[in-house]
Design a protein around this motif. Structure first.
Motif, PDB file in Angstrom:
ATOM      1  N   ASP A  22      -3.083   0.840   2.582  1.00  0.00           N
ATOM      2  CA  ASP A  22      -3.671   0.739   1.246  1.00  0.00           C
ATOM      3  C   ASP A  22      -2.633   0.478   0.166  1.00  0.00           C
ATOM      4  OD1 ASP A  22      -6.191   1.119   2.262  1.00  0.00           O
ATOM      5  OD2 ASP A  22      -6.282   3.257   1.778  1.00  0.00           O
ATOM      6  N   GLU A  23      -1.373   0.832   0.427  1.00  0.00           N
ATOM      7  CA  GLU A  23      -0.308   0.586  -0.554  1.00  0.00           C
ATOM      8  C   GLU A  23      -0.071  -0.905  -0.779  1.00  0.00           C
ATOM      9  OE1 GLU A  23       3.211   3.499  -0.304  1.00  0.00           O
ATOM     10  OE2 GLU A  23       2.394   3.501   1.729  1.00  0.00           O
ATOM     11  N   ARG A  57      -2.546  -3.223  -0.796  1.00  0.00           N
ATOM     12  CA  ARG A  57      -3.803  -3.884  -1.154  1.00  0.00           C
ATOM     13  C   ARG A  57      -4.164  -3.592  -2.604  1.00  0.00           C
ATOM     14  NH1 ARG A  57      -5.158  -1.523   4.034  1.00  0.00           N
ATOM     15  NH2 ARG A  57      -5.087  -3.138   5.650  1.00  0.00           N
ATOM     16  N   GLY A  58      -5.173  -4.298  -3.094  1.00  0.00           N
ATOM     17  CA  GLY A  58      -5.639  -4.065  -4.451  1.00  0.00           C
ATOM     18  C   GLY A  58      -5.232  -5.186  -5.392  1.00  0.00           C
TER      19      GLY A  58
END
Length: 312
Positions: free
Chosen positions: A82-83, A85-86
């Motif tokens: 998740d680090e 992504r975004g």
């Protein structure tokens, strides 16, 4: 002894805060001759985030035969989870195949990389400027439909190693073509580092007249002639608030051999700290990261600030 910091004297002709768009993991490393391990790249991204850099371009889903250094894009993002992504972890994609791979990796933002000149478009993308715009159209449309944030890079905005001077009107046309596709942000690339401050202001004025305001523009300067920071300050005084930079001043371009390193993030942060402009970046943690990366690469950091603060 504590690390030296600049004396803070607020500058009323600069914005109160800027966004540093960190390109080190992608643009900074892509020209390195020796392959950097994906675990090191992931650690670099984590360290940069820990130093306060909010927007970090992590990698590129380019054909591995074009840029072997970035063949591990999916692996790096898998390590990050998740680090990586975004909307503040963009990846560069050259075409629909690259977009397919990026979507498979679950990214939240992409960037496409166009050119203001025909020669560079042919050398970098293997097609004309018009053909490259046609190639980008479905990429941007699909990315927007998937809810992704989209950035457009335009290279050779201030000069081309094969064509020489590039008319401002020609650059504006290329920028408008990309932004008309629906991109959220435009990054003006001084790919070979030949821009000067007056040229920067003239291009920004021309873009505003063409309907592309400074609120949608980032600047991306290379330091070939030592002008990257001066050009950045000129852009900030004109109202730009997004600046591309690479930790340690790494970078170049595999298709433009005269291109040297990017504006060093440390040099930018030092100047902003001294002028009272907020970046959200911890200079000490950033310098430590660049020293660590220089050790991994086996050579000193090109950043003047890193060298000054570490005696390197």
């Amino acid at each position: 002894m504590e690390m030296r910091l600049p004396q803070r004297e607020p500058a009323d002709d600069l914005p109160p805060r800027i966004t540093v768009y960190e390109v080190g993991p992608r643009d900074g490393l892509q020209n390195e001759a020796s392959i950097v391990a994906p675990t090191v790249k992931a650690e670099l991204i984590r360290r940069l985030a820990g130093a306060g850099l909010g927007t970090i371009e992590t990698t590129s889903f380019v054909n591995p035969s074009w840029v072997p250094q970035l063949a591990d894009a999916a692996e790096v993002l898998e390590i990050l989870g998740d680090e990586g992504r975004g909307p503040r972890r963009p990846v560069l994609v050259p075409n629909e195949r690259g977009l397919d791979r990026a979507l498979e990796a679950g990214v939240g933002a992409i960037a496409v990389f166009g050119s203001a000149t025909e020669t560079f478009a042919q050398r970098n993308l293997g097609r004309s400027v018009a053909e490259s715009m046609a190639m980008f159209r479905p990429v941007v449309e699909r990315a927007l439909a998937a809810g992704l944030w989209v950035r457009a890079y335009v290279s050779m905005c201030f000069g081309d190693p094969w064509e020489g001077d590039v008319p401002v009107t020609q650059v504006v046309d290329a920028c408008r073509s990309l932004m008309d596709l629906g991109c959220h942000e435009l990054s003006l690339g001084d790919t070979i580092g030949v821009a000067t401050s007056g040229h920067v202001v003239r291009l920004l004025d021309a873009l505003e007249s063409a309907g592309i305001g400074v609120d949608r523009i980032g600047v991306h300067f290379h330091d070939t002639y030592g002008q990257a920071l001066a050009n950045t300050l000129a852009a900030l005084r004109r109202g730009v608030t997004v600046v591309d930079a690479a930790a340690g001043g790494l970078g170049g371009c595999p298709y433009a051999k005269s291109a040297t390193g990017n504006l060093a993030t440390e040099d930018l942060v030092w100047a902003m700290d001294g002028a009272g402009v907020e970046t959200g970046v911890d200079l000490g943690a950033l310098v430590e990261t660049s020293v660590w990366l220089a050790g991994e690469l086996g050579r000193p950091s090109p950043s003047r600030v890193v060298r000054a603060l570490t005696g390197g």
